[in-house]
Design an enzyme around this catalytic site. Structure first.
Site, PDB file in Angstrom:
ATOM      1  N   ARG A  66     -23.791  17.473   0.765  1.00 56.23           N
ATOM      2  CA  ARG A  66     -22.514  17.406   1.448  1.00 56.23           C
ATOM      3  C   ARG A  66     -22.747  17.371   2.967  1.00 56.23           C
ATOM      4  O   ARG A  66     -23.839  17.678   3.451  1.00 56.23           O
ATOM      5  CB  ARG A  66     -21.636  18.608   1.072  1.00 56.23           C
ATOM      6  CG  ARG A  66     -21.099  18.557  -0.335  1.00 56.23           C
ATOM      7  CD  ARG A  66     -20.371  19.835  -0.727  1.00 56.23           C
ATOM      8  NE  ARG A  66     -21.278  20.971  -0.880  1.00 56.23           N
ATOM      9  CZ  ARG A  66     -20.890  22.197  -1.203  1.00 56.23           C
ATOM     10  NH1 ARG A  66     -19.606  22.459  -1.369  1.00 56.23           N
ATOM     11  NH2 ARG A  66     -21.779  23.158  -1.351  1.00 56.23           N
TER      12      ARG A  66
ATOM     13  N   LYS B  52     -22.627  24.528   3.986  1.00 49.11           N
ATOM     14  CA  LYS B  52     -23.198  25.758   3.435  1.00 49.11           C
ATOM     15  C   LYS B  52     -23.581  26.724   4.553  1.00 49.11           C
ATOM     16  O   LYS B  52     -23.690  26.368   5.723  1.00 49.11           O
ATOM     17  CB  LYS B  52     -24.431  25.438   2.584  1.00 49.11           C
ATOM     18  CG  LYS B  52     -24.083  24.818   1.242  1.00 49.11           C
ATOM     19  CD  LYS B  52     -23.096  25.645   0.441  1.00 49.11           C
ATOM     20  CE  LYS B  52     -23.668  26.975  -0.040  1.00 49.11           C
ATOM     21  NZ  LYS B  52     -22.648  27.784  -0.756  1.00 49.11           N
TER      22      LYS B  52
ATOM     23  N   TYR C 246     -18.912  27.565   5.391  1.00 47.30           N
ATOM     24  CA  TYR C 246     -18.945  28.646   4.416  1.00 47.30           C
ATOM     25  C   TYR C 246     -20.028  29.638   4.823  1.00 47.30           C
ATOM     26  O   TYR C 246     -21.114  29.237   5.279  1.00 47.30           O
ATOM     27  CB  TYR C 246     -19.261  28.111   3.011  1.00 47.30           C
ATOM     28  CG  TYR C 246     -18.121  27.366   2.359  1.00 47.30           C
ATOM     29  CD1 TYR C 246     -16.939  28.016   2.017  1.00 47.30           C
ATOM     30  CD2 TYR C 246     -18.231  26.012   2.078  1.00 47.30           C
ATOM     31  CE1 TYR C 246     -15.891  27.336   1.425  1.00 47.30           C
ATOM     32  CE2 TYR C 246     -17.186  25.320   1.481  1.00 47.30           C
ATOM     33  CZ  TYR C 246     -16.023  25.991   1.160  1.00 47.30           C
ATOM     34  OH  TYR C 246     -14.982  25.306   0.574  1.00 47.30           O
TER      35      TYR C 246
ATOM     36  N   HIS D 257     -20.145  33.385   3.093  1.00 49.75           N
ATOM     37  CA  HIS D 257     -20.427  34.267   1.953  1.00 49.75           C
ATOM     38  C   HIS D 257     -21.374  35.398   2.368  1.00 49.75           C
ATOM     39  O   HIS D 257     -22.471  35.565   1.828  1.00 49.75           O
ATOM     40  CB  HIS D 257     -21.029  33.463   0.790  1.00 49.75           C
ATOM     41  CG  HIS D 257     -20.157  32.356   0.291  1.00 49.75           C
ATOM     42  ND1 HIS D 257     -18.979  32.593  -0.392  1.00 49.75           N
ATOM     43  CD2 HIS D 257     -20.282  31.001   0.377  1.00 49.75           C
ATOM     44  CE1 HIS D 257     -18.415  31.439  -0.708  1.00 49.75           C
ATOM     45  NE2 HIS D 257     -19.181  30.463  -0.244  1.00 49.75           N
TER      46      HIS D 257
ATOM     47  N   GLU E 177     -14.291  30.443   3.532  1.00 51.73           N
ATOM     48  CA  GLU E 177     -13.819  31.119   2.320  1.00 51.73           C
ATOM     49  C   GLU E 177     -12.860  32.268   2.579  1.00 51.73           C
ATOM     50  O   GLU E 177     -12.282  32.813   1.627  1.00 51.73           O
ATOM     51  CB  GLU E 177     -15.009  31.603   1.479  1.00 51.73           C
ATOM     52  CG  GLU E 177     -15.766  32.802   2.030  1.00 51.73           C
ATOM     53  CD  GLU E 177     -16.873  32.424   3.004  1.00 51.73           C
ATOM     54  OE1 GLU E 177     -17.651  33.326   3.370  1.00 51.73           O
ATOM     55  OE2 GLU E 177     -16.957  31.241   3.402  1.00 51.73           O
TER      56      GLU E 177
ATOM     57  N   ASP F 158     -22.090  32.711  -5.408  1.00 50.37           N
ATOM     58  CA  ASP F 158     -22.094  32.724  -3.943  1.00 50.37           C
ATOM     59  C   ASP F 158     -21.729  34.095  -3.387  1.00 50.37           C
ATOM     60  O   ASP F 158     -22.116  34.436  -2.266  1.00 50.37           O
ATOM     61  CB  ASP F 158     -21.103  31.692  -3.395  1.00 50.37           C
ATOM     62  CG  ASP F 158     -21.725  30.306  -3.257  1.00 50.37           C
ATOM     63  OD1 ASP F 158     -22.925  30.224  -2.963  1.00 50.37           O
ATOM     64  OD2 ASP F 158     -21.015  29.317  -3.447  1.00 50.37           O
TER      65      ASP F 158
END
Length: 372
Positions: free
Chosen positions: A15, A75, A94, A96, A118, A270
């Protein structure tokens, strides 16, 4: 503002933070965009497309991290990327953080302003930047589960939808949110015998009305989860506590008593995973076996359908990217939903669930932003 888009470096992650069409939107508003060469090549977004959109193509990530005011990724930054961040720089991706103390430490030390997709919210309390990837992951979880139920993949040799004269596979979906709903829709569509468990009666009513008896909607208790898991051929873990570590809802003991060759897909990996036996895997080595149960715990599952996932993600993230590029302080102070995405700012943890999980002092985002 100078916006930088590095190539993703996590295992089998294809991505990209901005599509060419998103670059057009930023450039049209007077911003500059730098994209690392071949950042989107794997999903057929060429350097020439980015140039045509108005981006500057650069040779490596180091140049982007050194120059950009805002870094847009997909990511969580890997350790070497975290070490290139600097004070005052914005990271929008993101994160996490709750199950990842090392990343949290590096981001705190960087002094950067780190906004996690998120934990950005909407006016209904939803998670609009997580939702598109949850939709993708929920649908993929059933594809993966069906594949690994094949005997050649270590599974029970069960066809998810069965055939006339043979019962379909039993599928348990733990959690009735976006992931769980999309997983259930796919499993129901393939003809499986589907049970969804959730702790919200209101949500169960919605799901029951939607599926009209094609999926069983059951209140989630420890006893119910154990009962349905022991009878299941496929279990999909789809629970989420925003920003916090996922609760462990299938114990090692339950896993050890499940059917031989059953498959568990932990979409919550995740956030640390919702099965006691889970550990993060990659698209390169997606599964492992514990007590004869196949575990699929790929931490960047939507990366497997990277073109679809990138376009879906950009549809959700672009408006916030534009607001941040125009005036980041104003955007964060005036938009409480975007403010909820702020996890780390100038060395302070500004998201309570992360602070609680990792033992940091917590400072409210608004207080951190206005602190002199």
């Amino acid at each position: 503002m100078l916006v930088g888009v590095p190539k993703e470096i996590k295992n089998h992650e294809y991505r990209v933070g901005l599509t060419p069409s998103s670059v057009v939107e930023l450039v049209a508003r007077g911003h500059r965009v730098m994209v690392e060469t071949n950042a989107g090549m794997a999903i057929d977004f060429s350097d020439n497309e980015y140039r045509a959109a108005g981006a500057e193509i650069v040779a490596d990530a180091a140049e982007i991290f050194a120059a950009a005011d805002m870094i847009i990724k997909v990511k969580e930054p890997q350790a070497n990327e975290c070490k290139m961040l600097r004070a005052g720089q914005i990271l929008y991706t993101y994160l996490h953080l709750a199950p990842d103390p090392e990343q949290a430490r590096l981001l705190v030390e960087s002094g950067a302003t780190c906004i996690a997709y998120e934990t950005v919210t909407d006016n209904q309390g939803g998670l609009p930047l997580l939702a598109p990837m949850s939709e993708v992951a929920g649908r993929m979880s059933v594809q993966a589960g069906a594949h690994y139920l094949e005997i050649a993949q270590g599974g029970r040799g069960v066809l998810l939808g069965g055939v006339p004269g043979v019962a379909p596979a039993k599928v348990l979906v733990i959690g009735g949110g976006v992931v769980g709903d999309n997983a259930a829709a796919m499993a129901v569509g393939l003809g499986a015998d589907v049970t969804i468990v959730d702790r919200s009666i209101a949500r169960l009513r919605q799901l029951d009305a939607k599926y009209q008896g094609r999926a069983h909607c059951v209140y989630s208790t420890a006893v119910a989860i154990e009962e349905y898991a022991l009878n299941a051929d496929l279990v999909i873990g789809a629970v989420l506590i925003p920003g916090a570590a996922a609760p462990k809802l299938l114990s090692r003991d339950i896993i050890s008593r499940m059917k031989r060759g059953a498959v568990v897909v932990d979409v919550a990996i995740d956030q640390g995973g919702c099965f006691e036996t889970s550990r993060a895997t990659t698209h390169q080595e997606p599964t492992f076996v514990v007590d004869n149960v196949v575990h699929y715990c790929v931490a960047n599952m939507p990366g497997g359908v990277a073109r679809t996932a990138t376009m879906a993600l950009n549809n959700a993230t672009l408006s916030y990217a534009l607001a941040l590029a125009n005036d980041p302080v104003s955007a964060l102070l005036t938009d409480k939903n975007l403010q909820n995405g702020l996890n780390v700012h100038r060395g302070q943890v500004t998201y309570k669930a992360v602070a609680d999980a990792l033992g940091y002092d917590y400072i409210a985002a608004e207080a951190a932003l206005t602190k002199i």
